[in-house]
Design a protein around this motif. Structure first.
Motif, mmCIF file in Angstrom:
data_model
loop_
_atom_site.group_PDB
_atom_site.id
_atom_site.type_symbol
_atom_site.label_atom_id
_atom_site.label_comp_id
_atom_site.label_asym_id
_atom_site.label_seq_id
_atom_site.Cartn_x
_atom_site.Cartn_y
_atom_site.Cartn_z
ATOM 1 N N UNK A 63 -31.686 -13.497 16.714
ATOM 2 C CA UNK A 63 -32.793 -12.853 16.019
ATOM 3 C C UNK A 63 -33.665 -13.935 15.409
ATOM 4 N N UNK A 64 -34.823 -13.560 14.919
ATOM 5 C CA UNK A 64 -35.723 -14.548 14.303
ATOM 6 C C UNK A 64 -35.088 -15.242 13.095
ATOM 7 N N UNK A 65 -34.085 -14.617 12.489
ATOM 8 C CA UNK A 65 -33.425 -15.217 11.333
ATOM 9 C C UNK A 65 -32.520 -16.383 11.693
ATOM 10 N N UNK A 66 -32.071 -16.453 12.939
ATOM 11 C CA UNK A 66 -31.172 -17.533 13.382
ATOM 12 C C UNK A 66 -32.012 -18.720 13.859
ATOM 13 N N UNK A 67 -32.323 -19.643 12.959
ATOM 14 C CA UNK A 67 -33.203 -20.749 13.329
ATOM 15 C C UNK A 67 -32.477 -22.069 13.533
ATOM 16 N N UNK A 68 -31.184 -22.113 13.392
ATOM 17 C CA UNK A 68 -30.455 -23.348 13.621
ATOM 18 C C UNK A 68 -30.486 -23.649 15.121
ATOM 19 N N UNK A 69 -30.991 -24.818 15.470
ATOM 20 C CA UNK A 69 -31.099 -25.180 16.885
ATOM 21 C C UNK A 69 -29.733 -25.219 17.563
ATOM 22 N N UNK A 70 -28.728 -25.718 16.863
ATOM 23 C CA UNK A 70 -27.376 -25.765 17.428
ATOM 24 C C UNK A 70 -26.862 -24.354 17.691
ATOM 25 N N UNK A 71 -27.111 -23.445 16.750
ATOM 26 C CA UNK A 71 -26.673 -22.057 16.904
ATOM 27 C C UNK A 71 -27.402 -21.398 18.079
ATOM 28 N N UNK A 72 -28.702 -21.636 18.196
ATOM 29 C CA UNK A 72 -29.491 -21.064 19.296
ATOM 30 C C UNK A 72 -28.966 -21.560 20.637
ATOM 31 N N UNK A 73 -28.681 -22.854 20.722
ATOM 32 C CA UNK A 73 -28.174 -23.412 21.979
ATOM 33 C C UNK A 73 -26.795 -22.848 22.312
ATOM 34 N N UNK A 74 -25.915 -22.743 21.326
ATOM 35 C CA UNK A 74 -24.569 -22.230 21.581
ATOM 36 C C UNK A 74 -24.624 -20.783 22.041
ATOM 37 N N UNK A 75 -25.421 -19.953 21.361
ATOM 38 C CA UNK A 75 -25.540 -18.544 21.759
ATOM 39 C C UNK A 75 -26.190 -18.417 23.139
ATOM 40 N N UNK A 76 -27.095 -19.314 23.468
ATOM 41 C CA UNK A 76 -27.726 -19.298 24.793
ATOM 42 C C UNK A 76 -26.706 -19.629 25.878
ATOM 43 N N UNK A 77 -25.859 -20.618 25.620
ATOM 44 C CA UNK A 77 -24.793 -20.980 26.561
ATOM 45 C C UNK A 77 -23.834 -19.804 26.735
ATOM 46 N N UNK A 78 -23.452 -19.178 25.620
ATOM 47 C CA UNK A 78 -22.554 -18.011 25.695
ATOM 48 C C UNK A 78 -23.178 -16.906 26.545
ATOM 49 N N UNK A 79 -24.473 -16.667 26.345
ATOM 50 C CA UNK A 79 -25.157 -15.606 27.093
ATOM 51 C C UNK A 79 -25.217 -15.945 28.595
ATOM 52 N N UNK A 80 -25.484 -17.182 28.908
ATOM 53 C CA UNK A 80 -25.536 -17.601 30.326
ATOM 54 C C UNK A 80 -24.160 -17.442 30.970
ATOM 55 N N UNK A 81 -23.119 -17.840 30.249
ATOM 56 C CA UNK A 81 -21.755 -17.659 30.787
ATOM 57 C C UNK A 81 -21.462 -16.176 31.009
ATOM 58 N N UNK A 82 -21.882 -15.329 30.072
ATOM 59 C CA UNK A 82 -21.697 -13.881 30.224
ATOM 60 C C UNK A 82 -22.430 -13.381 31.476
ATOM 61 N N UNK A 83 -23.654 -13.832 31.672
ATOM 62 C CA UNK A 83 -24.428 -13.415 32.852
ATOM 63 C C UNK A 83 -23.760 -13.874 34.152
#
Length: 141
Positions: free
Chosen positions: A95-115
């Protein structure tokens, strides 16, 4: 100061003066470029002088170089921010509230693995259905 440095333009307004001074210098007897038939020949000395000239970016002052560096760094940071903003839009758990770059990258990796897992599950279902369909067609014949 070397002879060449003396004639280098300090800005684009002086470039015509610089070119004219080079033409004048190259018309001296030591820079004669015509042969006995009056045809133009490329002088080896002239080639060396051309290679010795500074590239346009080398003619910048230190302040101009610093300003260019600051501008390019600002553009690079804007592009990185744009990339993170796009990830926030695409990845469902962000969400827009999650601005930590490390957090964004980790969640993006998790989402790609899920896909990837979803894709592999769908491929497996396709193979299973093709097998069932193939068996049904054989029974019909």
């Amino acid at each position: 100061m070397s002879h060449q440095q003396h004639h280098e333009p300090s800005d684009n307004n002086n470039s015509n003066l610089y070119a004219n001074s080079l033409l004048h210098e190259n018309n001296s007897p030591e820079h004669d470029t015509s042969n006995s038939n009056g045809e133009e020949e490329v002088d080896v000395t002239e080639k060396k002088e051309r290679k010795g000239r500074k590239a346009p970016h080398e003619l910048l002052t230190d302040a101009e170089k610093k300003a260019n560096h600051i501008a390019s760094e600002k553009k690079r940071r804007q592009n990185i921010r744009l990339g993170f903003d796009q990830l926030i839009e695409i990845v469902p758990s962000l969400t827009q509230g999650n601005r930590s770059e490390a957090f964004i990258l980790q969640k993006s990796v998790d989402h790609i693995r899920h896909l990837i897992n979803v894709k592999n599950d769908l491929k497996s279902q396709i193979r299973d259905l093709q097998g069932v369909l193939g068996e049904a067609l054989l029974k019909m014949m």
